[in-house]
Design an enzyme around this catalytic site. Structure first.
Site, PDB file in Angstrom:
ATOM      1  N   PHE A  22       0.837  -1.196   0.000  1.00  0.00           N
ATOM      2  CA  PHE A  22       0.000   0.000   0.000  1.00  0.00           C
ATOM      3  C   PHE A  22       0.873   1.247   0.000  1.00  0.00           C
ATOM      4  O   PHE A  22       0.611   2.216  -0.715  1.00  0.00           O
ATOM      5  CB  PHE A  22      -0.907   0.003   1.248  1.00  0.00           C
ATOM      6  CG  PHE A  22      -1.507   1.337   1.576  1.00  0.00           C
ATOM      7  CD1 PHE A  22      -2.716   1.734   1.034  1.00  0.00           C
ATOM      8  CD2 PHE A  22      -0.854   2.221   2.432  1.00  0.00           C
ATOM      9  CE1 PHE A  22      -3.258   2.981   1.323  1.00  0.00           C
ATOM     10  CE2 PHE A  22      -1.399   3.469   2.739  1.00  0.00           C
ATOM     11  CZ  PHE A  22      -2.606   3.841   2.179  1.00  0.00           C
ATOM     12  N   THR A  66       6.934  -2.682   8.220  1.00  0.00           N
ATOM     13  CA  THR A  66       5.763  -3.537   8.348  1.00  0.00           C
ATOM     14  C   THR A  66       6.180  -4.942   8.777  1.00  0.00           C
ATOM     15  O   THR A  66       7.349  -5.188   9.098  1.00  0.00           O
ATOM     16  CB  THR A  66       4.940  -3.542   7.039  1.00  0.00           C
ATOM     17  OG1 THR A  66       3.704  -4.214   7.259  1.00  0.00           O
ATOM     18  CG2 THR A  66       5.691  -4.207   5.894  1.00  0.00           C
ATOM     19  N   LYS A  70       8.476  -4.861  12.987  1.00  0.00           N
ATOM     20  CA  LYS A  70       8.132  -3.684  13.781  1.00  0.00           C
ATOM     21  C   LYS A  70       8.787  -3.688  15.171  1.00  0.00           C
ATOM     22  O   LYS A  70       8.980  -2.622  15.761  1.00  0.00           O
ATOM     23  CB  LYS A  70       6.615  -3.556  13.927  1.00  0.00           C
ATOM     24  CG  LYS A  70       5.923  -3.196  12.618  1.00  0.00           C
ATOM     25  CD  LYS A  70       4.448  -2.915  12.818  1.00  0.00           C
ATOM     26  CE  LYS A  70       3.793  -2.535  11.494  1.00  0.00           C
ATOM     27  NZ  LYS A  70       2.407  -2.078  11.667  1.00  0.00           N
ATOM     28  N   ASN A  91       6.919   1.715  13.299  1.00  0.00           N
ATOM     29  CA  ASN A  91       6.508   1.550  11.900  1.00  0.00           C
ATOM     30  C   ASN A  91       6.985   2.704  11.025  1.00  0.00           C
ATOM     31  O   ASN A  91       6.729   2.715   9.826  1.00  0.00           O
ATOM     32  CB  ASN A  91       4.981   1.403  11.782  1.00  0.00           C
ATOM     33  CG  ASN A  91       4.267   2.728  11.910  1.00  0.00           C
ATOM     34  OD1 ASN A  91       4.615   3.555  12.769  1.00  0.00           O
ATOM     35  ND2 ASN A  91       3.273   2.956  11.075  1.00  0.00           N
ATOM     36  N   GLY A 141       1.047  -9.429  17.863  1.00  0.00           N
ATOM     37  CA  GLY A 141       2.243  -8.984  17.143  1.00  0.00           C
ATOM     38  C   GLY A 141       2.437  -7.478  17.215  1.00  0.00           C
ATOM     39  O   GLY A 141       1.743  -6.765  17.956  1.00  0.00           O
ATOM     40  N   GLY A 142       3.382  -6.981  16.407  1.00  0.00           N
ATOM     41  CA  GLY A 142       3.730  -5.564  16.440  1.00  0.00           C
ATOM     42  C   GLY A 142       2.568  -4.627  16.149  1.00  0.00           C
ATOM     43  O   GLY A 142       2.443  -3.570  16.772  1.00  0.00           O
ATOM     44  N   LEU A 218      -7.662  -4.555  10.631  1.00  0.00           N
ATOM     45  CA  LEU A 218      -6.517  -3.807  10.129  1.00  0.00           C
ATOM     46  C   LEU A 218      -6.198  -4.149   8.680  1.00  0.00           C
ATOM     47  O   LEU A 218      -5.522  -3.389   7.993  1.00  0.00           O
ATOM     48  CB  LEU A 218      -5.283  -4.055  11.001  1.00  0.00           C
ATOM     49  CG  LEU A 218      -5.022  -3.035  12.116  1.00  0.00           C
ATOM     50  CD1 LEU A 218      -6.213  -2.893  13.040  1.00  0.00           C
ATOM     51  CD2 LEU A 218      -3.776  -3.396  12.906  1.00  0.00           C
ATOM     52  N   TYR A 220      -6.619  -4.366   4.761  1.00  0.00           N
ATOM     53  CA  TYR A 220      -7.267  -3.471   3.793  1.00  0.00           C
ATOM     54  C   TYR A 220      -7.454  -4.137   2.438  1.00  0.00           C
ATOM     55  O   TYR A 220      -8.125  -3.588   1.557  1.00  0.00           O
ATOM     56  CB  TYR A 220      -6.436  -2.187   3.616  1.00  0.00           C
ATOM     57  CG  TYR A 220      -5.106  -2.427   2.937  1.00  0.00           C
ATOM     58  CD1 TYR A 220      -4.976  -2.299   1.562  1.00  0.00           C
ATOM     59  CD2 TYR A 220      -3.995  -2.813   3.666  1.00  0.00           C
ATOM     60  CE1 TYR A 220      -3.773  -2.543   0.930  1.00  0.00           C
ATOM     61  CE2 TYR A 220      -2.782  -3.049   3.051  1.00  0.00           C
ATOM     62  CZ  TYR A 220      -2.673  -2.905   1.689  1.00  0.00           C
ATOM     63  OH  TYR A 220      -1.478  -3.164   1.065  1.00  0.00           O
TER      64      TYR A 220
END
Length: 259
Positions: A22, A66, A70, A91, A141-142, A218, A220
């Site tokens: 992205f 990403t 992270k 990030n 996770g991160g 989260l 997309y």
């Protein structure tokens, strides 16, 4: 005569298997629309050694970070800002004029602002009516760390869910009707359901969701995951991760463009 590219600022994304990126598309479009003399590339990193090598390039002014780096990227940075230090995940990285690598976290900004954009009135109602301010975060996770930080600033207590019961979390098998009915927000911070594996979703008791729930993914791509489809069928308010990504990207640009 010097070429324009000689003075072009360079930025990029560090992660693994990021061809879908992205960030690269977003910033390429932004730089073109706003006539910004900059470029943005992917630094696909198979190992942490690859990450270290990419960070050593003094020509790169800033990085996004990403999955899965992270947290593991932190030892390679010179310092963290206060939010990133509290969150324990990075990030966004800025290379200062002195060559320092400074870590930031804009995930919490993107998540918090997008949540307020979509359902700020609902959150205000929760406060006014003293309703339960508990949130369920799927994954540890991160990405989950920035989300938790944002929710805590909004006054929510967090229930973490992971594949196995660990300190401070419950397993998917132990997630029951009580957890669901006493929580207002449920956030998927796992990669389950990401393209091309769109037939996957976290295994939670969807039948206990209703119109009082806010369900946030989260992910997309796709914009409406199976996780969100199942929640929508139960009447829950659903939010995809696209707006969060846009807002965290703009927050990253604000950091990079400050002198």
């Amino acid at each position: 005569m010097e070429k324009k590219q000689d003075h072009m600022d360079k930025y990029g994304l560090i992660g693994r298997d990021i061809a879908y990126s992205f960030s690269r598309r977003y910033f390429a479009s932004k730089f073109e629309k706003e006539n910004i003399n900059a470029s943005y590339v992917n630094f696909d990193s198979k190992t942490i050694q690859d990450v270290e090598e990419y960070l050593s390039n003094p020509k790169i002014k800033g990085y996004n970070v990403t999955i899965p780096y992270k947290q593991s990227i932190i030892p390679f940075l010179d310092r963290l800002d206060a939010a990133a230090l509290a969150i324990g995940a990075v990030n966004t990285i800025k290379r200062t004029k002195d060559g320092e690598l400074v870590g930031y976290n804009t995930d919490h900004i993107g998540f918090r602002e997008s949540l307020l954009e979509f359902c700020g009135d609902v959150l205000s109602k929760i406060d006014k009516e003293s309703l339960s301010k508990q949130a369920i975060i799927l994954g540890t996770g991160g990405a989950s760390k920035g989300v938790a930080y944002a929710l805590e600033t909004l006054g929510f207590q967090i229930v973490y869910v992971s594949r196995s019961s660990e300190k401070g979390s419950v397993s998917y098998a132990d997630l029951d009707i009580t957890h669901i009915t006493t929580s207002t927000i449920i956030v998927n911070c796992t990669p389950l359901g990401t393209f091309p594996n769109t037939q996957l979703c976290p295994e939670i008791p969807y039948n206990h969701l209703n119109s009082s729930h806010i369900v946030y993914d989260l992910i997309y791509n796709p914009e409406k995951t199976l996780f969100l489809e199942k929640a929508n069928e139960q009447g829950a308010m659903i939010i995809s991760g696209l707006r969060m990504l846009e807002l965290q990207a703009e927050a990253a640009w604000d950091i990079w463009s400050k002198h």
